[in-house]
Design a protein around this motif. Structure first.
Motif, PDB file in Angstrom:
ATOM      1  N   TRP A 248     -81.446  14.223  64.838  1.00 37.97           N
ATOM      2  CA  TRP A 248     -80.180  14.779  64.383  1.00 37.97           C
ATOM      3  C   TRP A 248     -80.128  16.270  64.669  1.00 37.97           C
ATOM      4  O   TRP A 248     -81.142  16.896  64.964  1.00 37.97           O
ATOM      5  CB  TRP A 248     -79.955  14.495  62.893  1.00 37.97           C
ATOM      6  N   LYS A 249     -78.932  16.823  64.610  1.00 35.38           N
ATOM      7  CA  LYS A 249     -78.723  18.225  64.971  1.00 35.38           C
ATOM      8  C   LYS A 249     -79.122  19.152  63.830  1.00 35.38           C
ATOM      9  O   LYS A 249     -78.769  18.926  62.678  1.00 35.38           O
ATOM     10  CB  LYS A 249     -77.255  18.454  65.339  1.00 35.38           C
ATOM     11  N   ASN A 250     -79.885  20.185  64.174  1.00 36.92           N
ATOM     12  CA  ASN A 250     -80.262  21.200  63.198  1.00 36.92           C
ATOM     13  C   ASN A 250     -79.153  22.257  63.150  1.00 36.92           C
ATOM     14  O   ASN A 250     -79.170  23.245  63.874  1.00 36.92           O
ATOM     15  CB  ASN A 250     -81.599  21.843  63.579  1.00 36.92           C
ATOM     16  N   SER A 251     -78.186  22.021  62.302  1.00 37.57           N
ATOM     17  CA  SER A 251     -77.022  22.906  62.229  1.00 37.57           C
ATOM     18  C   SER A 251     -77.217  23.919  61.107  1.00 37.57           C
ATOM     19  O   SER A 251     -76.920  23.653  59.947  1.00 37.57           O
ATOM     20  CB  SER A 251     -75.750  22.079  61.989  1.00 37.57           C
ATOM     21  N   VAL A 252     -77.722  25.113  61.464  1.00 35.41           N
ATOM     22  CA  VAL A 252     -77.874  26.196  60.490  1.00 35.41           C
ATOM     23  C   VAL A 252     -76.548  26.916  60.324  1.00 35.41           C
ATOM     24  O   VAL A 252     -76.057  27.110  59.209  1.00 35.41           O
ATOM     25  CB  VAL A 252     -78.973  27.176  60.941  1.00 35.41           C
ATOM     26  N   ILE A 253     -75.966  27.314  61.434  1.00 39.78           N
ATOM     27  CA  ILE A 253     -74.669  27.982  61.387  1.00 39.78           C
ATOM     28  C   ILE A 253     -73.905  27.644  62.662  1.00 39.78           C
ATOM     29  O   ILE A 253     -74.485  27.550  63.749  1.00 39.78           O
ATOM     30  CB  ILE A 253     -74.832  29.510  61.209  1.00 39.78           C
ATOM     31  N   ASP A 254     -72.620  27.415  62.513  1.00 38.04           N
ATOM     32  CA  ASP A 254     -71.795  27.024  63.657  1.00 38.04           C
ATOM     33  C   ASP A 254     -70.455  27.735  63.558  1.00 38.04           C
ATOM     34  O   ASP A 254     -69.894  27.879  62.461  1.00 38.04           O
ATOM     35  CB  ASP A 254     -71.579  25.506  63.647  1.00 38.04           C
ATOM     36  N   LYS A 255     -69.959  28.207  64.685  1.00 40.84           N
ATOM     37  CA  LYS A 255     -68.703  28.961  64.687  1.00 40.84           C
ATOM     38  C   LYS A 255     -67.805  28.441  65.797  1.00 40.84           C
ATOM     39  O   LYS A 255     -68.240  28.219  66.922  1.00 40.84           O
ATOM     40  CB  LYS A 255     -68.980  30.452  64.887  1.00 40.84           C
ATOM     41  N   SER A 256     -66.526  28.243  65.446  1.00 35.24           N
ATOM     42  CA  SER A 256     -65.543  27.813  66.435  1.00 35.24           C
ATOM     43  C   SER A 256     -64.296  28.675  66.300  1.00 35.24           C
ATOM     44  O   SER A 256     -64.097  29.359  65.288  1.00 35.24           O
ATOM     45  CB  SER A 256     -65.192  26.327  66.237  1.00 35.24           C
ATOM     46  N   ALA A 257     -63.456  28.686  67.316  1.00 31.16           N
ATOM     47  CA  ALA A 257     -62.259  29.537  67.309  1.00 31.16           C
ATOM     48  C   ALA A 257     -61.065  28.781  67.859  1.00 31.16           C
ATOM     49  O   ALA A 257     -61.199  27.898  68.713  1.00 31.16           O
ATOM     50  CB  ALA A 257     -62.501  30.794  68.129  1.00 31.16           C
ATOM     51  N   ALA A 258     -59.870  29.120  67.348  1.00 24.85           N
ATOM     52  CA  ALA A 258     -58.608  28.554  67.834  1.00 24.85           C
ATOM     53  C   ALA A 258     -57.592  29.689  67.953  1.00 24.85           C
ATOM     54  O   ALA A 258     -57.477  30.545  67.059  1.00 24.85           O
ATOM     55  CB  ALA A 258     -58.104  27.482  66.882  1.00 24.85           C
ATOM     56  N   VAL A 259     -56.858  29.734  69.061  1.00 23.41           N
ATOM     57  CA  VAL A 259     -55.899  30.819  69.325  1.00 23.41           C
ATOM     58  C   VAL A 259     -54.477  30.314  69.162  1.00 23.41           C
ATOM     59  O   VAL A 259     -54.114  29.253  69.695  1.00 23.41           O
ATOM     60  CB  VAL A 259     -56.088  31.379  70.743  1.00 23.41           C
ATOM     61  N   ASP A 260     -53.668  31.061  68.405  1.00 20.87           N
ATOM     62  CA  ASP A 260     -52.231  30.802  68.294  1.00 20.87           C
ATOM     63  C   ASP A 260     -51.557  31.598  69.397  1.00 20.87           C
ATOM     64  O   ASP A 260     -51.485  32.837  69.340  1.00 20.87           O
ATOM     65  CB  ASP A 260     -51.723  31.234  66.917  1.00 20.87           C
ATOM     66  N   THR A 261     -51.050  30.921  70.420  1.00 21.22           N
ATOM     67  CA  THR A 261     -50.509  31.614  71.594  1.00 21.22           C
ATOM     68  C   THR A 261     -49.211  32.364  71.293  1.00 21.22           C
ATOM     69  O   THR A 261     -48.797  33.234  72.061  1.00 21.22           O
ATOM     70  CB  THR A 261     -50.259  30.607  72.733  1.00 21.22           C
ATOM     71  N   VAL A 262     -48.551  32.021  70.174  1.00 19.46           N
ATOM     72  CA  VAL A 262     -47.310  32.713  69.814  1.00 19.46           C
ATOM     73  C   VAL A 262     -47.611  34.014  69.083  1.00 19.46           C
ATOM     74  O   VAL A 262     -47.158  35.104  69.464  1.00 19.46           O
ATOM     75  CB  VAL A 262     -46.403  31.816  68.952  1.00 19.46           C
ATOM     76  N   SER A 263     -48.417  33.913  68.018  1.00 20.79           N
ATOM     77  CA  SER A 263     -48.702  35.105  67.210  1.00 20.79           C
ATOM     78  C   SER A 263     -49.893  35.887  67.740  1.00 20.79           C
ATOM     79  O   SER A 263     -50.148  37.004  67.306  1.00 20.79           O
ATOM     80  CB  SER A 263     -48.986  34.692  65.769  1.00 20.79           C
ATOM     81  N   LYS A 264     -50.608  35.310  68.676  1.00 20.45           N
ATOM     82  CA  LYS A 264     -51.821  35.908  69.244  1.00 20.45           C
ATOM     83  C   LYS A 264     -52.957  35.987  68.218  1.00 20.45           C
ATOM     84  O   LYS A 264     -53.949  36.678  68.432  1.00 20.45           O
ATOM     85  CB  LYS A 264     -51.539  37.307  69.802  1.00 20.45           C
ATOM     86  N   ALA A 265     -52.812  35.309  67.099  1.00 20.05           N
ATOM     87  CA  ALA A 265     -53.860  35.326  66.078  1.00 20.05           C
ATOM     88  C   ALA A 265     -54.973  34.359  66.471  1.00 20.05           C
ATOM     89  O   ALA A 265     -54.719  33.290  67.044  1.00 20.05           O
ATOM     90  CB  ALA A 265     -53.294  34.932  64.723  1.00 20.05           C
ATOM     91  N   VAL A 266     -56.194  34.754  66.175  1.00 22.63           N
ATOM     92  CA  VAL A 266     -57.366  33.914  66.431  1.00 22.63           C
ATOM     93  C   VAL A 266     -57.966  33.498  65.083  1.00 22.63           C
ATOM     94  O   VAL A 266     -58.277  34.359  64.253  1.00 22.63           O
ATOM     95  CB  VAL A 266     -58.424  34.662  67.258  1.00 22.63           C
ATOM     96  N   THR A 267     -58.078  32.209  64.874  1.00 21.73           N
ATOM     97  CA  THR A 267     -58.668  31.705  63.639  1.00 21.73           C
ATOM     98  C   THR A 267     -60.091  31.247  63.924  1.00 21.73           C
ATOM     99  O   THR A 267     -60.316  30.395  64.785  1.00 21.73           O
ATOM    100  CB  THR A 267     -57.852  30.522  63.078  1.00 21.73           C
TER     101      THR A 267
END
Length: 295
Positions: A248-267
């Motif tokens: 199984w995966k040793n997941s200590v910390i994981d980070k992902s990102a999503a971009v709103d192309t209208v507001s240019k905000a990155v979550t």
């Protein structure tokens, strides 16, 4: 019928005689065959004039093949037959078959991230044969694991007649189990239901993965546990060994990102301690924004 080495004669089935017009009849061979060592001679006399005979000669493996039938092994065996008559001499043919023995199997559930546990199922005697002095051992402690459930024995495992028993540590009778120094040992009763679904037995238990040592791998890397169990019997005291590997995966910390192309905000989504390990109270998680970003 010529019986080859490591086999011995067991029986002959009643002959079915098929006449030229398709009529079928049976012929009792009880007084029509002789056994001379490895040769079985069947005297049909004149009963096969313009007729076909179908019968079965059954052999069994001798004691030299105990490692085959009492282990997870396979081997091909064959015998030869010869036909002699007034009209035709020395007509021969042979047949072979592969004997596959399955006396011990091991499967498991996936690693449970919530409980840190793996459930194992050890299946004994898919062959449905007689077995005595049956002992199963599983050194789960050597893997950094510990027994975390009852030990259940299922008779007739995987069949419509399956029924289960929760084992105890009472050694006055079998079946029972013991758990000492990380080693699970299950002593089963002799299996006598030859050919019956009840001969198939399964031992089911759950083991907990000890927190800490398993999770020192690089973040995002894999953690693996290879659990080995051994079945010993009277016919195979050296034991049959089976292994099941869980990864199984040793997941200590994981980070992902999503971009709103209208507001240019990155979550950004940060998932920490995916393996749900116990954490010290002083733990701090930091996230450093890039120079072009602001909250």
């Amino acid at each position: 019928e010529y019986i080859k080495d490591v086999q011995k004669f067991f029986s002959i089935f009643i002959v079915v005689i098929t006449a030229k017009d398709g009529t079928k009849s049976t012929l009792d061979l009880q007084d029509k065959y002789t056994v001379n060592g490895k040769e079985i001679e069947i005297n049909f006399g004149d009963s096969l004039k313009q007729a076909q005979a179908t019968f079965k000669v059954v052999t069994e493996l001798d004691d030299t093949q105990a490692s085959i039938w009492a282990g997870n092994e396979k081997k091909t065996y064959y015998n030869e037959v010869e036909l002699d008559s007034d009209q035709q001499k020395d007509i021969k043919d042979d047949a072979s078959c592969e004997y596959k023995s399955t006396v011990f199997e091991k499967v498991s559930s996936d690693y449970n991230y919530e409980t840190h546990e793996i459930t194992y199922t050890l299946t004994v005697d898919r062959n449905k044969m007689a077995m005595s002095d049956v002992v199963v051992t599983d050194d789960i402690g050597s893997l950094g694991m510990s027994l975390s459930s009852d030990v259940t024995l299922v008779h007739g495992y995987g069949t419509s007649s399956a029924h289960s028993t929760t084992l105890t540590t009472d050694t006055s009778s079998k079946p029972h189990y013991s758990y000492s120094d990380g080693v699970l040992t299950v002593d089963l009763e002799d299996i006598t239901d030859v050919g019956s679904d009840n001969a198939i037995e399964a031992i089911i238990f759950t083991a907990k993965v000890d927190d800490g040592d398993f999770f020192t791998a690089v973040n995002g890397g894999n953690v693996s546990v290879s659990n080995t169990a051994t079945l010993s019997t009277k016919d195979n005291p050296g034991g049959v060994v089976v292994t099941k590997k869980n990864t199984w995966k040793n997941s200590v910390i994981d980070k992902s990102a999503a971009v709103d192309t209208v507001s240019k905000a990155v979550t950004y989504t940060v998932t920490f301690n995916g393996n749900k390990q116990p954490l010290p109270s002083s733990l701090i998680v930091k996230d450093t924004l890039g120079t072009s970003l602001e909250i």
